[in-house]
Design a protein around this motif. Structure first.
Motif, PDB file in Angstrom:
ATOM      1  N   VAL A   1       0.809  -1.205   0.156  1.00  0.00           N
ATOM      2  CA  VAL A   1       0.163   0.108   0.110  1.00  0.00           C
ATOM      3  C   VAL A   1       1.106   1.216  -0.100  1.00  0.00           C
ATOM      4  N   TYR A   2       2.171   1.185   0.780  1.00  0.00           N
ATOM      5  CA  TYR A   2       2.786   2.427   0.851  1.00  0.00           C
ATOM      6  C   TYR A   2       3.647   2.572  -0.516  1.00  0.00           C
ATOM      7  N   GLU A   3       3.962   1.710  -1.010  1.00  0.00           N
ATOM      8  CA  GLU A   3       4.645   1.982  -2.352  1.00  0.00           C
ATOM      9  C   GLU A   3       3.495   2.490  -3.437  1.00  0.00           C
ATOM     10  N   THR A   4       2.348   1.839  -3.392  1.00  0.00           N
ATOM     11  CA  THR A   4       1.108   2.392  -4.423  1.00  0.00           C
ATOM     12  C   THR A   4       1.150   3.929  -4.108  1.00  0.00           C
ATOM     13  N   LEU A   5       0.864   4.399  -2.900  1.00  0.00           N
ATOM     14  CA  LEU A   5       0.696   5.724  -2.499  1.00  0.00           C
ATOM     15  C   LEU A   5       1.798   6.426  -2.982  1.00  0.00           C
ATOM     16  N   ARG A   6       3.305   5.973  -2.764  1.00  0.00           N
ATOM     17  CA  ARG A   6       4.279   6.760  -3.028  1.00  0.00           C
ATOM     18  C   ARG A   6       4.477   6.942  -4.456  1.00  0.00           C
ATOM     19  N   ASP A   7       4.069   5.992  -5.406  1.00  0.00           N
ATOM     20  CA  ASP A   7       4.388   5.979  -6.605  1.00  0.00           C
ATOM     21  C   ASP A   7       3.061   7.096  -7.324  1.00  0.00           C
ATOM     22  N   PHE A   8       1.812   6.909  -6.621  1.00  0.00           N
ATOM     23  CA  PHE A   8       0.919   7.957  -7.057  1.00  0.00           C
ATOM     24  C   PHE A   8       1.253   9.334  -6.901  1.00  0.00           C
ATOM     25  N   ALA A   9       1.754   9.637  -5.675  1.00  0.00           N
ATOM     26  CA  ALA A   9       2.193  11.016  -5.432  1.00  0.00           C
ATOM     27  C   ALA A   9       3.284  11.474  -6.203  1.00  0.00           C
ATOM     28  N   ASP A  10       4.191  10.490  -6.458  1.00  0.00           N
ATOM     29  CA  ASP A  10       5.124  11.101  -7.455  1.00  0.00           C
ATOM     30  C   ASP A  10       4.633  11.260  -8.889  1.00  0.00           C
ATOM     31  N   SER A  11       3.809  10.432  -9.506  1.00  0.00           N
ATOM     32  CA  SER A  11       3.370  10.368 -10.559  1.00  0.00           C
ATOM     33  C   SER A  11       2.263  11.678 -10.803  1.00  0.00           C
ATOM     34  N   LEU A  12       1.647  11.763  -9.603  1.00  0.00           N
ATOM     35  CA  LEU A  12       0.826  13.105  -9.831  1.00  0.00           C
ATOM     36  C   LEU A  12       1.410  14.472  -9.954  1.00  0.00           C
ATOM     37  N   VAL A  13       2.629  14.378  -9.043  1.00  0.00           N
ATOM     38  CA  VAL A  13       3.331  15.742  -9.238  1.00  0.00           C
ATOM     39  C   VAL A  13       3.870  15.892 -10.652  1.00  0.00           C
ATOM     40  N   GLU A  14       4.521  14.823 -11.092  1.00  0.00           N
ATOM     41  CA  GLU A  14       4.898  15.031 -12.426  1.00  0.00           C
ATOM     42  C   GLU A  14       3.886  15.336 -13.629  1.00  0.00           C
ATOM     43  N   ILE A  15       2.682  14.647 -13.503  1.00  0.00           N
ATOM     44  CA  ILE A  15       1.635  14.956 -14.437  1.00  0.00           C
ATOM     45  C   ILE A  15       1.035  16.354 -14.250  1.00  0.00           C
ATOM     46  N   VAL A  16       0.928  16.994 -12.977  1.00  0.00           N
ATOM     47  CA  VAL A  16       0.444  18.418 -12.759  1.00  0.00           C
ATOM     48  C   VAL A  16       1.354  19.286 -13.252  1.00  0.00           C
ATOM     49  N   LEU A  17       2.636  19.250 -12.840  1.00  0.00           N
ATOM     50  CA  LEU A  17       3.866  20.091 -13.171  1.00  0.00           C
ATOM     51  C   LEU A  17       3.956  20.002 -14.697  1.00  0.00           C
ATOM     52  N   GLY A  18       3.845  18.643 -15.460  1.00  0.00           N
ATOM     53  CA  GLY A  18       4.105  18.585 -17.000  1.00  0.00           C
ATOM     54  C   GLY A  18       3.066  19.201 -17.822  1.00  0.00           C
ATOM     55  N   SER A  19       2.067  19.123 -17.164  1.00  0.00           N
ATOM     56  CA  SER A  19       0.684  19.269 -18.104  1.00  0.00           C
ATOM     57  C   SER A  19       0.147  20.660 -17.661  1.00  0.00           C
ATOM     58  N   GLY A  20       0.785  21.267 -16.555  1.00  0.00           N
ATOM     59  CA  GLY A  20       0.289  22.782 -16.249  1.00  0.00           C
ATOM     60  C   GLY A  20      -1.166  22.635 -15.810  1.00  0.00           C
ATOM     61  N   THR A  21      -1.785  21.362 -15.422  1.00  0.00           N
ATOM     62  CA  THR A  21      -3.039  21.468 -14.951  1.00  0.00           C
ATOM     63  C   THR A  21      -3.292  22.015 -13.503  1.00  0.00           C
ATOM     64  N   GLU A  22      -4.361  22.685 -13.257  1.00  0.00           N
ATOM     65  CA  GLU A  22      -4.404  23.337 -12.034  1.00  0.00           C
ATOM     66  C   GLU A  22      -5.030  22.247 -11.069  1.00  0.00           C
ATOM     67  N   PHE A  23      -4.434  21.910  -9.990  1.00  0.00           N
ATOM     68  CA  PHE A  23      -4.879  20.828  -9.268  1.00  0.00           C
ATOM     69  C   PHE A  23      -4.730  21.451  -7.916  1.00  0.00           C
ATOM     70  N   LYS A  24      -6.070  21.347  -7.069  1.00  0.00           N
ATOM     71  CA  LYS A  24      -5.960  21.824  -5.769  1.00  0.00           C
ATOM     72  C   LYS A  24      -7.034  20.631  -5.097  1.00  0.00           C
ATOM     73  N   VAL A  25      -6.306  20.265  -3.901  1.00  0.00           N
ATOM     74  CA  VAL A  25      -7.146  19.508  -3.014  1.00  0.00           C
ATOM     75  C   VAL A  25      -7.864  20.372  -1.882  1.00  0.00           C
ATOM     76  N   THR A  26      -8.991  20.315  -1.646  1.00  0.00           N
ATOM     77  CA  THR A  26      -9.572  21.091  -0.643  1.00  0.00           C
ATOM     78  C   THR A  26     -10.085  20.528   0.739  1.00  0.00           C
ATOM     79  N   SER A  27     -10.092  19.294   0.516  1.00  0.00           N
ATOM     80  CA  SER A  27     -10.353  18.439   1.729  1.00  0.00           C
ATOM     81  C   SER A  27      -9.017  17.708   2.508  1.00  0.00           C
ATOM     82  N   LYS A  28      -8.195  18.392   2.809  1.00  0.00           N
ATOM     83  CA  LYS A  28      -7.116  17.893   3.407  1.00  0.00           C
ATOM     84  C   LYS A  28      -6.982  18.224   4.923  1.00  0.00           C
ATOM     85  N   ASN A  29      -6.973  16.927   5.701  1.00  0.00           N
ATOM     86  CA  ASN A  29      -7.127  17.403   7.130  1.00  0.00           C
ATOM     87  C   ASN A  29      -6.159  16.413   7.627  1.00  0.00           C
TER      88      ASN A  29
END
Length: 88
Positions: free
Chosen positions: A1-29
């Motif tokens: 589970v940890y590896e899946t979450l780590r890989d997700f976070a890495d890929s998410l940052v790469e996609i958001v930065l690479g595409s210029g997609t605005e990405f905001k998470v509003t429910s962070k607690n």
């Protein structure tokens, strides 16, 4: 589970930065509690995470790369969740 979450976070940052997609998470607690770590609590939290990620994926249906990443991550986490639940 940890590896899946780590890989997700890495890929998410790469996609958001690479595409210029605005990405905001509003429910962070972040909550600190005296909750005891046990399998039932871990499964509940994992289920909640999967459900929240599913809602987020719906918001990004038109962004193929983000939606695919989220869908793939949900699939992996569902598999892990099922295995843990079945063999607990």
């Amino acid at each position: 589970v940890y590896e899946t979450l780590r890989d997700f976070a890495d890929s998410l940052v790469e996609i958001v930065l690479g595409s210029g997609t605005e990405f905001k998470v509003t429910s962070k607690n972040y909550m600190l509690s005296d909750e005891i770590f046990n399998l039932d609590n871990a499964l509940r939290k994992l289920r909640n995470y999967i459900d929240e990620l599913s809602k987020l994926a719906e918001q990004f249906q038109s962004k193929i790369a983000l939606n695919n990443l989220m869908s793939d991550t949900i699939e992996k986490l569902e598999g892990e969740y099922g295995l843990i639940l079945r063999f607990k």
